[in-house]
Write an enzyme that holds these catalytic residues in place. Sequence first.
Site, PDB file in Angstrom:
ATOM      1  N   GLU A   1      -3.732 -10.349   2.199  1.00 38.96           N
ATOM      2  CA  GLU A   1      -4.513  -9.274   2.817  1.00 38.96           C
ATOM      3  C   GLU A   1      -5.824  -9.767   3.454  1.00 38.96           C
ATOM      4  O   GLU A   1      -6.161  -9.392   4.575  1.00 38.96           O
ATOM      5  CB  GLU A   1      -4.809  -8.209   1.753  1.00 38.96           C
ATOM      6  CG  GLU A   1      -5.568  -7.016   2.284  1.00 38.96           C
ATOM      7  CD  GLU A   1      -5.759  -5.928   1.222  1.00 38.96           C
ATOM      8  OE1 GLU A   1      -5.161  -6.031   0.132  1.00 38.96           O
ATOM      9  OE2 GLU A   1      -6.515  -4.990   1.502  1.00 38.96           O
TER      10      GLU A   1
ATOM     11  N   ALA B   1      -0.017  -2.080   4.192  1.00 39.67           N
ATOM     12  CA  ALA B   1       0.216  -0.950   3.278  1.00 39.67           C
ATOM     13  C   ALA B   1      -0.874  -0.956   2.215  1.00 39.67           C
ATOM     14  O   ALA B   1      -0.856  -1.767   1.287  1.00 39.67           O
ATOM     15  CB  ALA B   1       1.607  -1.053   2.656  1.00 39.67           C
ATOM     16  N   GLY B   2      -1.843  -0.068   2.368  1.00 45.37           N
ATOM     17  CA  GLY B   2      -2.987  -0.018   1.456  1.00 45.37           C
ATOM     18  C   GLY B   2      -2.818   1.030   0.381  1.00 45.37           C
ATOM     19  O   GLY B   2      -1.767   1.669   0.266  1.00 45.37           O
ATOM     20  N   GLY B   3      -3.862   1.218  -0.403  1.00 50.50           N
ATOM     21  CA  GLY B   3      -3.831   2.175  -1.502  1.00 50.50           C
ATOM     22  C   GLY B   3      -3.668   3.614  -1.039  1.00 50.50           C
ATOM     23  O   GLY B   3      -3.116   4.443  -1.763  1.00 50.50           O
ATOM     24  N   THR B   4      -4.139   3.937   0.160  1.00 47.00           N
ATOM     25  CA  THR B   4      -4.082   5.317   0.652  1.00 47.00           C
ATOM     26  C   THR B   4      -3.274   5.458   1.938  1.00 47.00           C
ATOM     27  O   THR B   4      -2.464   6.363   2.072  1.00 47.00           O
ATOM     28  CB  THR B   4      -5.514   5.852   0.931  1.00 47.00           C
ATOM     29  OG1 THR B   4      -6.316   5.655  -0.236  1.00 47.00           O
ATOM     30  CG2 THR B   4      -5.490   7.338   1.274  1.00 47.00           C
ATOM     31  N   LEU B   5      -3.490   4.543   2.875  1.00 46.46           N
ATOM     32  CA  LEU B   5      -2.848   4.660   4.187  1.00 46.46           C
ATOM     33  C   LEU B   5      -2.058   3.406   4.537  1.00 46.46           C
ATOM     34  O   LEU B   5      -2.476   2.287   4.214  1.00 46.46           O
ATOM     35  CB  LEU B   5      -3.903   4.892   5.288  1.00 46.46           C
ATOM     36  CG  LEU B   5      -4.787   6.140   5.197  1.00 46.46           C
ATOM     37  CD1 LEU B   5      -5.838   6.116   6.312  1.00 46.46           C
ATOM     38  CD2 LEU B   5      -3.944   7.411   5.300  1.00 46.46           C
ATOM     39  N   ILE B   6      -0.924   3.623   5.228  1.00 41.04           N
ATOM     40  CA  ILE B   6      -0.151   2.513   5.789  1.00 41.04           C
ATOM     41  C   ILE B   6      -0.576   2.394   7.250  1.00 41.04           C
ATOM     42  O   ILE B   6      -0.507   3.376   7.989  1.00 41.04           O
ATOM     43  CB  ILE B   6       1.361   2.818   5.726  1.00 41.04           C
ATOM     44  CG1 ILE B   6       1.804   3.069   4.289  1.00 41.04           C
ATOM     45  CG2 ILE B   6       2.164   1.693   6.361  1.00 41.04           C
ATOM     46  CD1 ILE B   6       3.130   3.826   4.193  1.00 41.04           C
TER      47      ILE B   6
HETATM   48  N1  LIG Z   1      -5.511  10.981   7.075  1.00 37.14           N
HETATM   49  C1  LIG Z   1      -6.179  10.519   6.009  1.00 37.14           C
HETATM   50  N2  LIG Z   1      -5.721  10.787   4.760  1.00 37.14           N
HETATM   51  C2  LIG Z   1      -6.368  10.345   3.685  1.00 37.14           C
HETATM   52  N3  LIG Z   1      -7.473   9.581   3.737  1.00 37.14           N
HETATM   53  C3  LIG Z   1      -7.982   9.256   4.949  1.00 37.14           C
HETATM   54  C4  LIG Z   1      -7.345   9.704   6.133  1.00 37.14           C
HETATM   55  N4  LIG Z   1      -8.037   9.221   7.185  1.00 37.14           N
HETATM   56  C5  LIG Z   1      -9.058   8.524   6.689  1.00 37.14           C
HETATM   57  N5  LIG Z   1      -9.047   8.534   5.326  1.00 37.14           N
HETATM   58  C6  LIG Z   1     -10.071   7.849   4.493  1.00 37.14           C
HETATM   59  O1  LIG Z   1      -9.742   6.477   4.516  1.00 37.14           O
HETATM   60  C7  LIG Z   1      -9.678   5.961   3.191  1.00 37.14           C
HETATM   61  C8  LIG Z   1      -8.624   4.870   3.128  1.00 37.14           C
HETATM   62  O2  LIG Z   1      -9.033   3.811   3.970  1.00 37.14           O
HETATM   63  P1  LIG Z   1      -8.071   2.580   4.293  1.00 37.14           P
HETATM   64  O3  LIG Z   1      -6.824   3.063   4.944  1.00 37.14           O
HETATM   65  O4  LIG Z   1      -8.872   1.578   5.031  1.00 37.14           O
HETATM   66  O5  LIG Z   1      -7.762   2.089   2.821  1.00 37.14           O
HETATM   67  P2  LIG Z   1      -6.436   1.436   2.219  1.00 37.14           P
HETATM   68  O6  LIG Z   1      -6.101   0.220   3.015  1.00 37.14           O
HETATM   69  O7  LIG Z   1      -5.374   2.458   2.086  1.00 37.14           O
HETATM   70  O8  LIG Z   1      -6.962   1.046   0.767  1.00 37.14           O
HETATM   71  P3  LIG Z   1      -7.262  -0.404   0.127  1.00 37.14           P
HETATM   72  O9  LIG Z   1      -7.526  -1.358   1.254  1.00 37.14           O
HETATM   73  O10 LIG Z   1      -8.479  -0.186  -0.737  1.00 37.14           O
HETATM   74  O11 LIG Z   1      -6.007  -0.717  -0.612  1.00 37.14           O
HETATM   75  C9  LIG Z   1      -9.374   7.159   2.317  1.00 37.14           C
HETATM   76  O12 LIG Z   1      -9.835   6.968   1.002  1.00 37.14           O
HETATM   77  C10 LIG Z   1     -10.114   8.274   3.042  1.00 37.14           C
HETATM   78  O13 LIG Z   1     -11.470   8.323   2.636  1.00 37.14           O
HETATM   79 MG   LIG Z   2      -6.918  -1.695   3.116  1.00 40.14          MG
END
Ligand SMILES: Nc1ncnc2c1ncn2[C@@H]1O[C@H](COP(=O)(O)OP(=O)(O)OP(=O)(O)O)[C@@H](O)[C@H]1O
Ligand SMILES: [Mg+2]
Length: 274
Positions: free
Chosen positions: A76, A11-16
């Site tokens: 992580e 579970a990251g800052g933007t995507l799970i």
């Molecule tokens: N469907 C989507 N919705 C939003 N962002 C997306 C999507 N697909 C790809 N991205 C991109 O991927 C990035 C997030 O990448 P990733 O999932 O690796 O990070 P995270 O694990 O959530 O964050 P962190 O590891 O920094 O806590 C977003 O900032 C965006 O640029």
């Molecule tokens: Mg991440």
Amino acid sequence: LGGNMHLGIDAGGTLIKMAYGPPEGPIGYRSVPIVRLDEAVRWVNERFADAALCLTGGRANLFRERLGRDAGDLVEFEATVSGVKRLLAESGETETSFLLTNVGTGTSIHYIDGGGHYRVGGTGVGGGTMIGLSAMTTGVVDYGELVRRASEGSRDLIDLTVSHIYEGATPPIPGELTASNFGRWLATGGSRRTEDVLASIVGLVGETVATVSVHAAGQCGVKRVFYIGSSFLQNELLRRVVAGYTELRGAKAGFVPHGEYSGALGAWMSTAGK
Ligand SMILES: Nc1ncnc2c1ncn2[C@@H]1O[C@H](COP(=O)(O)OP(=O)(O)OP(=O)(O)O)[C@@H](O)[C@H]1O
Ligand SMILES: [Mg+2]
């Protein structure tokens, strides 16, 4: 689903990101935006009621609270590194000493040397920067639209290259290097075309990530940089900028298939005993 199911959740800052399957495989992957956390939790509790779970990532505790059931956890960086090693092995890669750059919401850089791994740095410029700057300057908030329109843009009226400065004279460093991201905007009257602005934003993020990585690789004495993270998803332009800039600066770039699932896969490996 039987009791032999295992599920790793990053579970990251933007995507799970989720990786699931029995220990012998095959492994399935799914990702859900963190803004749809409730939907992800419901999906896990319905489809994986009896599965063994392992959580990782900055939002792991938030996910755990919503889940309301037992789940293991993993740091992580450990999860990411073990996942990436498996993905590299599966893709036939034999390198054991390399730099790993994870372009997530932000960017973190790791040095992997055989069994050891070390966090060597990072930058706040990452995928979140692409989305934030895009929304702020062009109003484009949808990731798919951002990526699609950026690839149709030109950076020429926005970014200043070394050859722009040297104008016909022979520059001391490669002319195609960017001297100043967005540095040509004012002098040329700039371009406000959404496609062009987005191309320059992707350029700024890609070149920053590549530059910081190449410097870290030099410090660690390695030539190879593997890039992972969802920021590369369907984003051929960012890949091209990052690979091109990495090679221009004398290192070798690689992208890991399914690399955005490294953390989830590492968490899955930890519960599946792999
Ligand atoms: N469907 C989507 N919705 C939003 N962002 C997306 C999507 N697909 C790809 N991205 C991109 O991927 C990035 C997030 O990448 P990733 O999932 O690796 O990070 P995270 O694990 O959530 O964050 P962190 O590891 O920094 O806590 C977003 O900032 C965006 O640029
Ligand atoms: Mg991440």
